[in-house]
Design an enzyme around this catalytic site. Structure first.
Site, PDB file in Angstrom:
ATOM      1  N   GLU A 435       0.804  -1.232  -0.104  1.00 52.32           N
ATOM      2  CA  GLU A 435      -0.056  -0.018  -0.142  1.00 52.32           C
ATOM      3  C   GLU A 435       0.678   1.235  -0.179  1.00 52.32           C
ATOM      4  OE1 GLU A 435      -2.762  -0.487   3.230  1.00 52.32           O
ATOM      5  OE2 GLU A 435      -3.877  -2.291   2.427  1.00 52.32           O
ATOM      6  N   GLU A 511      -4.159  -8.974   0.210  1.00 54.72           N
ATOM      7  CA  GLU A 511      -4.643  -8.661   1.584  1.00 54.72           C
ATOM      8  C   GLU A 511      -6.081  -8.591   1.471  1.00 54.72           C
ATOM      9  OE1 GLU A 511      -2.347  -5.825   3.681  1.00 54.72           O
ATOM     10  OE2 GLU A 511      -4.152  -4.943   4.670  1.00 54.72           O
TER      11      GLU A 511
END
Length: 817
Positions: A435, A511
């Site tokens: 991220e 994820e």
């Protein structure tokens, strides 16, 4: 080298040595005991004659914060967390576990090198030190390594003096706002002293691949890096012997070269009828490298490895040894719950045992290089691993995060990670980031390429990946075109669309889910809830609640089933962890996460059985909730069942509530059975599972139980090793007189140990309980908790005695040998 359509390799791999061979050529000394520690700055602490007699004596691995009191002021911040969707800065508490991880700490260790080792080379190896390590020897600066998750080595030869007392000193500093979760603090992984001859195998100096594997033979290609620090060019013979898992020598090779300062030896060896490493049968081999100068043996180096092939296909997914395998993975932070960041072999093994039971076959090391122990155990137990490097690059998420070091240190940290871990059979991909902020900026592609190029250079046998939570930006700026595998964080709705628009992408859920639950807590009505909030700061174990960016497990399940091209998923998270107490991270008592499939104490939540019913071949029949709802007589209490049986019939006090099978009506009924309109009356609920032929396959009964009366103790192992490190995890349950768990019991319990052991930690899995893990008392949470017992170095017995008001005391005995 990069191929988007199908990324395939055949490789056999190195395992970090955990049993260090002691011989005249190579001595490895574990520096675990006798360290001195002091919190706070002391500029004289590096000097040889500094008086550290008043400092605390500690053993390494050591997390200096984990046994301290919780204090929400420790990590109170006003900060904007973009990853959570924050539009502006707001109050955050418990973000890094409400423990004192920030500040400066010093370690000192006296070491003695015998005069007989004069002329040899001396190195110190750190598996990890949190963080900004500066290492000194006898008052002189040796070197530094800022990233707390990296392993590193420094040579001490020019600083150390054989035959007298030497002092190794280490300064560590965690700056405020340097992490998004509990990082721990201190020398939290193992440290070793290495004494070797001037001519020796380099640090992480072997690299084994297999360019060819058939049923009849495997061809090994072994690269060995030799170092000559003797200042004299020498003719060196390198002899490599290969041993099977049973100890039989199966192959060998000899190579001779003139070695000046540094030389790479390349050897090709064939193994007949190789036994492959697999998640179901993780078979390993061992390579023993012997280095000779003339007739004299000057170094011996051992490398464990496994032979296996991996392939990633844009349409067929992940292929291990030419067999398709869906990645049924979880993300793991590095802390071990109440033990903190200090690595412990048994605690790590226990986590993996629980995940293996669930049917998990893959681990993502979120969001940093893991301990060597984790990878050693994944090799041994049969997990494939995504090893991750960074949580941020140049654009920081934390004021004092890794962004401060990226420009100067990123390549060093990547090379350290890859060289240490590139030969583990369990490791199947390298993640260059999670991220990261560069997803949305034009420079993202060039930074990603910089990291990917390092991976391809240092290990051309594995693909690179990253976890993208803003894939539109990453696709637009070309970042997704740089990595070999494209990981999406919480974007199951995009799988099909992106696959159609970018058919060469190899996609997976890097994820997923981030479902929230507190073990044994059930909220009514049982409904799908985004961003839940309750006055008791808990979340519901009906497994229908999630933060704004996430989903319930069923949503991901459905898309995984619809998309055969997806490699699989890595669920956030396998275990609860310290820090990030979403959704209660704004001025609440919460100090740990709610995301785990297993709680902070290592106790299974209901969600464990939902995943087990999908991932495991074991029969699963699990009913929820408990059946003690005195305050809800006559009200609706939904009953759920997680199962992989074809159909289940529910009975309430002997009356059938109907038979249910999984349905395609909606994504909830595809993966769980739900009786939503059950009226509560005390008594019992019973699930009867049927085979397709109508025969009864299994039953489960949950009863309304009586008042708390007894304490039940169950050790995961009643015999442990007397090494001062081994652990027994004792599950503590409060029961009624008939031995039934009291699901609402919150009684305060007291713990006492006698004999050759001690109470290491207590944990009840309640994210809001701020009782210190080092306390000798703690409340049970919904009837359960865990006491962790550590051995001494003496054989004998450990007695654990547990007591509580108006409860019958109990004790358990654990043997140490």
């Amino acid at each position: 080298m990069k191929m988007k359509n199908s990324f395939g390799f055949i490789i056999c791999l190195f395992i970090s040595v955990s049993v260090y061979p002691q011989n005249e050529t190579r001595k490895t000394i574990l520096l675990d005991e006798g360290w001195k520690f002091s919190l706070g700055e002391n500029k004289a602490a590096s000097t040889l004659d500094f008086n550290d007699s008043t400092w605390e004596t500690v053993s390494v691995p050591h997390d200096r914060a984990i046994r301290k009191p919780f204090d929400l002021n420790q990590d109170m911040q006003w900060v904007q967390v973009k990853e959570d969707g924050d539009k502006e800065a707001r109050l955050r508490t418990g973000r890094t576990g409400a423990l004192p991880i920030f500040g400066v700490g010093w370690y000192r260790k006296t070491i003695e090198i015998p005069e007989s080792d004069l002329g040899k080379r001396v190195f110190v190896e750190f598996d990890g030190a949190m963080s900004q390590a500066k290492v000194y020897c006898n008052g002189e600066f040796v070197g530094e390594w800022p990233y707390g998750y990296s392993s590193f080595s420094f040579e001490l030869t020019g600083f150390i003096k054989p035959g007298i007392k030497n002092v190794l000193a280490v300064r560590l500093e965690n700056k405020p706002e340097s992490s998004r979760w509990y990082s721990g603090a201190g020398i939290y992984r193992n440290v070793r002293l290495l004494i070797i001859n001037p001519i020796h195998v380099a640090h992480w100096g072997t690299y084994i691949t297999t360019p060819e594997i058939t049923a009849k033979k495997a061809t090994l290609y072994i690269q060995t890096k030799l170092i000559n620090q003797s200042n004299v060019s020498e003719k060196v013979e390198l002899v490599t012997e290969i041993f099977s898992s049973t100890g039989e020598k199966v192959a060998n090779s000899k190579t001779t070269k003139q070695v000046n300062a540094e030389e790479q030896f390349d050897q090709t060896i064939q193994i007949k009828n190789p036994v492959l490493w697999d998640v179901a049968s993780p078979t390993k081999y061992k390579a023993v490298t012997n280095v000779f100068v003339g007739e004299k043996l000057v170094d011996t180096y051992e490398t464990s490895f496994g032979i296996r092939s991996i392939r990633f296909d844009k349409d067929k997914g992940f292929v291990l040894n030419e067999k398709h395998m869906k990645l049924q993975g979880v993300c793991l932070h590095h802390d071990l719950g109440p033990l903190g960041a200090a690595v412990n072999y048994r605690a790590t093994e226990r986590q993996l045992e629980i995940l293996k039971e669930m049917g998990c076959n893959a681990i993502r090391t979120s969001h940093n290089p893991p301990s060597p122990e984790l990878l050693e155990l994944c090799d041994k137990m049969g997990f494939v691993v995504m090893v991750e490097s960074f949580d941020e690059w140049k654009l920081g998420k934390n004021v004092n995060g890794y962004n401060r070091f990226f420009k100067e240190w990123a390549e060093n940290d990547m090379v350290s990670m890859i060289h240490r871990d590139r030969n583990h059979p369990s490791v199947v991909m390298w993640s260059i980031g999670n991220e990261i902020g560069e997803q949305d900026v034009a420079t993202g592609k060039s930074t990603a390429k910089f990291l990917v190029d390092i991976c391809h250079r240092e290990d051309p046998t594995r693909p690179t990946t990253a976890g993208f939570d803003r894939p539109n930006g990453a696709i637009k700026n070309g970042l997704t075109d740089v990595v070999d595998l494209v990981g999406f964080n919480y974007k199951p709705h995009l799988y099909q669309k992106v696959h159609q628009e970018h058919p060469n992408y190899v996609l997976f859920g890097s994820e997923t889910a981030s479902t929230l639950s507190s073990r044994g807590v059930y909220k009514f009505p049982a409904k799908v809830t985004k961003s839940p909030w309750y006055d008791d700061y808990q979340t519901s174990s009906y497994d229908l609640e999630f933060p704004g960016w996430a989903s319930i497990p069923d949503t991901e399940f459905e898309k995984q089933d619809e998309c055969d091209f997806i490699l699989g998923e890595f669920v956030w998270t396998g275990f609860d962890y310290l820090g990030e107490p979403t959704p209660y991270n704004e001025g609440t008592p919460a100090k740990s996460s709610y995301f785990g499939i297993v709680d902070l104490a290592g106790l299974k939540k209901d969600r464990f059985y939902l995943y087990q019913s999908r991932w495991s071949s074991k029969p699963v029949l699990h009913l929820l909730p408990h059946w003690n709802w005195e305050e809800k007589k006559g009200d609706t209490v939904p009953v759920f069942c997680y199962t992989n049986y074809p159909k289940v019939e529910l009975f309430v006090n002997g009356k059938s509530m109907g038979v249910k099978s999984k349905s395609t009506t909606n994504n909830y009924e595809k993966y769980r059975l739900m009786w939503n309109n059950i009226t509560y009356q005390p008594g019992e609920i019973k699930a009867v599972a049927y085979e397709n032929n109508g025969n009864i396959a299994a039953t489960q009964i949950i009863k309304t139980v009586g008042k708390p009366a007894k304490i039940k103790l169950t050790a995961d192992r009643t015999t442990i090793t007397a090494d001062g490190k081994d652990l027994s995890f004792v599950t503590v349950e409060i029961t009624d007189n008939d031995g039934n768990l009291c699901p609402n019991a919150q009684r305060l319990l007291f713990f006492k140990t006698q004999g050759e052991g001690s109470l290491k930690a207590l944990c009840n899995g309640d994210p809001t309980d701020l009782t210190s893990f080092s306390s000798n008392y703690m409340k049970a949470f919904n009837g359960k908790m865990v006491a962790i017992i550590s051995s001494t170095k003496l054989n004998g017995k450990i007695k654990l005695v547990v007591s509580g008001e108006r409860l019958e005391n109990n004790e358990i005995e654990i043997n140490t040998k």
